[in-house]
Design a protein around this motif. Structure first.
Motif, PDB file in Angstrom:
ATOM      1  N   ILE A 261      29.755  -8.763  -4.955  1.00 14.53           N
ATOM      2  CA  ILE A 261      30.000 -10.116  -5.074  1.00 14.53           C
ATOM      3  C   ILE A 261      29.444 -11.022  -4.598  1.00 14.53           C
ATOM      4  O   ILE A 261      28.632 -10.908  -3.684  1.00 14.53           O
ATOM      5  CB  ILE A 261      31.666 -10.070  -4.279  1.00 14.53           C
ATOM      6  CG1 ILE A 261      32.595  -9.164  -4.802  1.00 14.53           C
ATOM      7  CG2 ILE A 261      32.394 -11.494  -4.569  1.00 14.53           C
ATOM      8  CD1 ILE A 261      33.835  -8.748  -3.997  1.00 14.53           C
ATOM      9  N   GLU A 262      29.110 -12.232  -5.330  1.00 11.00           N
ATOM     10  CA  GLU A 262      28.224 -13.354  -4.947  1.00 11.00           C
ATOM     11  C   GLU A 262      29.232 -14.406  -4.821  1.00 11.00           C
ATOM     12  O   GLU A 262      30.091 -14.756  -5.780  1.00 11.00           O
ATOM     13  CB  GLU A 262      27.120 -13.465  -6.064  1.00 11.00           C
ATOM     14  CG  GLU A 262      25.921 -14.431  -5.689  1.00 11.00           C
ATOM     15  CD  GLU A 262      24.941 -14.152  -6.533  1.00 11.00           C
ATOM     16  OE1 GLU A 262      23.991 -15.019  -6.270  1.00 11.00           O
ATOM     17  OE2 GLU A 262      24.789 -13.336  -7.246  1.00 11.00           O
ATOM     18  N   HIS A 263      28.859 -15.197  -3.754  1.00  7.86           N
ATOM     19  CA  HIS A 263      29.766 -16.552  -3.760  1.00  7.86           C
ATOM     20  C   HIS A 263      28.919 -17.618  -2.946  1.00  7.86           C
ATOM     21  O   HIS A 263      27.911 -17.215  -2.443  1.00  7.86           O
ATOM     22  CB  HIS A 263      30.983 -16.070  -2.775  1.00  7.86           C
ATOM     23  CG  HIS A 263      32.103 -17.020  -2.906  1.00  7.86           C
ATOM     24  ND1 HIS A 263      32.221 -18.057  -2.137  1.00  7.86           N
ATOM     25  CD2 HIS A 263      32.893 -17.146  -3.725  1.00  7.86           C
ATOM     26  CE1 HIS A 263      33.519 -18.928  -2.377  1.00  7.86           C
ATOM     27  NE2 HIS A 263      33.889 -18.351  -3.448  1.00  7.86           N
ATOM     28  N   THR A 264      29.245 -18.946  -3.082  1.00  6.15           N
ATOM     29  CA  THR A 264      28.507 -19.889  -2.699  1.00  6.15           C
ATOM     30  C   THR A 264      28.605 -20.203  -1.180  1.00  6.15           C
ATOM     31  O   THR A 264      27.911 -20.811  -0.489  1.00  6.15           O
ATOM     32  CB  THR A 264      28.774 -21.264  -3.310  1.00  6.15           C
ATOM     33  OG1 THR A 264      30.095 -21.565  -3.104  1.00  6.15           O
ATOM     34  CG2 THR A 264      28.501 -21.033  -4.875  1.00  6.15           C
ATOM     35  N   THR A 265      29.756 -19.783  -0.616  1.00  2.00           N
ATOM     36  CA  THR A 265      30.151 -19.619   1.011  1.00  2.00           C
ATOM     37  C   THR A 265      30.359 -18.359   1.484  1.00  2.00           C
ATOM     38  O   THR A 265      30.422 -17.482   0.941  1.00  2.00           O
ATOM     39  CB  THR A 265      31.467 -20.441   1.109  1.00  2.00           C
ATOM     40  OG1 THR A 265      32.536 -19.855   0.612  1.00  2.00           O
ATOM     41  CG2 THR A 265      31.419 -21.827   0.371  1.00  2.00           C
ATOM     42  N   ASN A 266      30.445 -18.167   2.649  1.00  2.00           N
ATOM     43  CA  ASN A 266      30.663 -17.093   3.387  1.00  2.00           C
ATOM     44  C   ASN A 266      32.164 -16.720   3.840  1.00  2.00           C
ATOM     45  O   ASN A 266      32.440 -15.592   4.378  1.00  2.00           O
ATOM     46  CB  ASN A 266      30.143 -17.182   4.617  1.00  2.00           C
ATOM     47  CG  ASN A 266      28.533 -17.001   4.583  1.00  2.00           C
ATOM     48  OD1 ASN A 266      27.935 -16.275   4.083  1.00  2.00           O
ATOM     49  ND2 ASN A 266      27.885 -17.912   5.422  1.00  2.00           N
ATOM     50  N   ASN A 267      33.109 -17.335   2.749  1.00  2.00           N
ATOM     51  CA  ASN A 267      34.428 -17.340   2.613  1.00  2.00           C
ATOM     52  C   ASN A 267      34.665 -16.570   1.613  1.00  2.00           C
ATOM     53  O   ASN A 267      35.009 -17.396   0.478  1.00  2.00           O
ATOM     54  CB  ASN A 267      35.284 -18.505   3.144  1.00  2.00           C
ATOM     55  CG  ASN A 267      36.641 -18.178   3.482  1.00  2.00           C
ATOM     56  OD1 ASN A 267      37.048 -17.066   3.449  1.00  2.00           O
ATOM     57  ND2 ASN A 267      37.394 -19.114   3.384  1.00  2.00           N
ATOM     58  N   ILE A 268      35.229 -15.167   1.316  1.00  2.00           N
ATOM     59  CA  ILE A 268      35.252 -14.440   0.137  1.00  2.00           C
ATOM     60  C   ILE A 268      36.673 -14.089  -0.045  1.00  2.00           C
ATOM     61  O   ILE A 268      36.955 -13.149   1.125  1.00  2.00           O
ATOM     62  CB  ILE A 268      34.117 -13.639  -0.053  1.00  2.00           C
ATOM     63  CG1 ILE A 268      32.796 -14.086  -0.171  1.00  2.00           C
ATOM     64  CG2 ILE A 268      34.490 -12.955  -1.366  1.00  2.00           C
ATOM     65  CD1 ILE A 268      31.675 -13.337  -0.048  1.00  2.00           C
ATOM     66  N   SER A 269      37.358 -14.141  -1.077  1.00  2.40           N
ATOM     67  CA  SER A 269      38.715 -13.092  -0.949  1.00  2.40           C
ATOM     68  C   SER A 269      38.746 -12.351  -2.134  1.00  2.40           C
ATOM     69  O   SER A 269      37.996 -12.706  -3.548  1.00  2.40           O
ATOM     70  CB  SER A 269      39.640 -14.443  -1.568  1.00  2.40           C
ATOM     71  OG  SER A 269      39.980 -15.144  -0.500  1.00  2.40           O
ATOM     72  N   VAL A 270      39.131 -11.008  -1.892  1.00  2.00           N
ATOM     73  CA  VAL A 270      39.232  -9.899  -2.829  1.00  2.00           C
ATOM     74  C   VAL A 270      40.357  -8.934  -2.561  1.00  2.00           C
ATOM     75  O   VAL A 270      40.462  -8.660  -1.337  1.00  2.00           O
ATOM     76  CB  VAL A 270      37.688  -9.237  -2.794  1.00  2.00           C
ATOM     77  CG1 VAL A 270      37.520  -8.638  -1.603  1.00  2.00           C
ATOM     78  CG2 VAL A 270      37.907  -8.121  -3.947  1.00  2.00           C
ATOM     79  N   ARG A 271      40.980  -8.569  -3.488  1.00  2.00           N
ATOM     80  CA  ARG A 271      42.205  -7.805  -3.397  1.00  2.00           C
ATOM     81  C   ARG A 271      43.163  -8.067  -2.359  1.00  2.00           C
ATOM     82  O   ARG A 271      43.423  -7.540  -1.487  1.00  2.00           O
ATOM     83  CB  ARG A 271      41.767  -6.437  -3.095  1.00  2.00           C
ATOM     84  CG  ARG A 271      40.841  -5.665  -4.458  1.00  2.00           C
ATOM     85  CD  ARG A 271      40.742  -4.108  -4.449  1.00  2.00           C
ATOM     86  NE  ARG A 271      42.092  -3.602  -4.614  1.00  2.00           N
ATOM     87  CZ  ARG A 271      42.051  -2.551  -4.561  1.00  2.00           C
ATOM     88  NH1 ARG A 271      41.141  -1.620  -4.315  1.00  2.00           N
ATOM     89  NH2 ARG A 271      43.556  -1.872  -4.670  1.00  2.00           N
ATOM     90  N   GLY A 272      43.395  -9.272  -2.089  1.00  2.00           N
ATOM     91  CA  GLY A 272      44.172 -10.021  -1.079  1.00  2.00           C
ATOM     92  C   GLY A 272      43.715 -10.145   0.348  1.00  2.00           C
ATOM     93  O   GLY A 272      44.444 -10.279   1.252  1.00  2.00           O
ATOM     94  N   LEU A 273      42.505  -9.936   0.413  1.00  2.00           N
ATOM     95  CA  LEU A 273      41.707 -10.091   1.701  1.00  2.00           C
ATOM     96  C   LEU A 273      40.814 -11.010   1.841  1.00  2.00           C
ATOM     97  O   LEU A 273      40.134 -11.270   0.784  1.00  2.00           O
ATOM     98  CB  LEU A 273      40.923  -8.643   1.997  1.00  2.00           C
ATOM     99  CG  LEU A 273      41.746  -7.437   2.127  1.00  2.00           C
ATOM    100  CD1 LEU A 273      40.717  -5.941   2.242  1.00  2.00           C
ATOM    101  CD2 LEU A 273      42.900  -7.505   3.291  1.00  2.00           C
ATOM    102  N   THR A 274      40.713 -12.027   2.762  1.00  2.00           N
ATOM    103  CA  THR A 274      39.858 -12.907   2.926  1.00  2.00           C
ATOM    104  C   THR A 274      38.993 -12.687   4.065  1.00  2.00           C
ATOM    105  O   THR A 274      39.569 -12.270   5.292  1.00  2.00           O
ATOM    106  CB  THR A 274      40.447 -14.226   3.301  1.00  2.00           C
ATOM    107  OG1 THR A 274      41.372 -14.458   1.983  1.00  2.00           O
ATOM    108  CG2 THR A 274      39.577 -15.342   3.185  1.00  2.00           C
TER     109      THR A 274
END
Length: 274
Positions: A261-274
């Motif tokens: 997973i690549e994201h512009t911030t360090n706060n990532i949400s996936v499968r109900g987890l953040t």
């Protein structure tokens, strides 16, 4: 012994009683008012007690944990913080942080030194470090931030009174005027005495962020030297360019070996987890 109305035919006792009753009317009203206020006070007390009971009974509804069936824990809390939402599913997951998201950053490549080869400090006067006379006047550099949608460029004027510390402050406060309003470039800048280096970066993270510093007068030799030697810390004049561009980077994590997973911030949400 008093015989009421014997001579006049009037009932003196009744007249006196009626007069006294009239005089007591204001006092009677005060007693009635006091009684009413007492009832009102008791009613307020009962209402306050009911509200307090209601608050204490349902106080847990203010807490996020009340509505989250699951809680997430991290085996390395210092490196990864996890929070479960209502849609999270029970299980154990492996998360590998490949890289963190960062803003576009320009930092000195080496410790900055003055014209005589001595280490400079945050309090060092810039003109003195360069060997530039105050009579030569101020000069400008340009700093630009591009967020992938808008590019904003501000000119920073360096005067004979400026130190490396005041220059860092000017960079942090750099702004442009748009529609009559001051808009910040969103920079944070500092000069570290211990390392003898500049650190300049954008607040916003992600690879879409670009930060550029360049001379303000199309290649003037002293301005080019200032950027390369006194901001970037370069010592070889053959490498001087008078401009430097840095780019931010996205966060990249591997989630449970399933997907990267690549994201512009360090706060990532996936499968109900953040």
């Amino acid at each position: 012994m008093r015989i009421a109305g014997l001579a006049s035919g009037m009932d003196i006792n009744q007249i006196v009683n009626d007069l006294m009753r009239a005089e007591r009317i204001p006092m009677d009203k005060l007693f009635q008012r006091r009684e009413w206020l007492s009832w009102q006070r008791d009613a307020y007390r009962e209402m306050n007690l009911a509200l307090r009971t209601f608050r204490d009974t349902y106080a847990h509804l203010r807490l996020q944990s009340t509505f989250i069936a699951l809680q997430a824990t991290s085996s390395n809390a210092s490196g990864l913080k996890a929070t479960a939402t209502a849609s999270a599913q029970a299980g154990t997951y492996t998360v590998e942080v490949i890289q963190l998201a960062k803003g576009a950053e320009i930092r000195s490549e080496q410790r900055i030194k003055d014209k005589d080869g001595n280490d400079v400090k945050a309090s060092t006067n810039i003109f003195a470090a360069m060997g530039r006379d105050a009579t030569e006047g101020s000069f400008t550099i340009k700093v630009s931030v591009n967020d992938g949608t808008n590019q904003r460029t501000a000119e920073i004027t360096i005067t004979a009174e400026d130190t490396f510390s005041t220059l860092a402050r000017k960079l942090s406060q750099a702004s442009v005027t748009e529609d009559g309003k001051e808009v910040s470039l969103g920079l944070q800048a500092s000069f570290d005495d211990t390392l003898g280096r500049f650190f300049i970066s954008t607040w916003e993270t992600g690879e879409h962020m670009q930060l550029t510093i360049e001379d303000g007068v199309d290649g003037a030799s002293q301005t080019v030297e200032f950027i390369d030697k006194y901001i970037l810390g370069r010592t070889d004049p053959a490498t001087y360019e008078g401009t430097y561009t840095a780019q931010g980077q996205n966060a990249i994590v591997d989630f449970d070996g399933i997907d990267t997973i690549e994201h512009t911030t360090n706060n990532i949400s996936v499968r109900g987890l953040t």
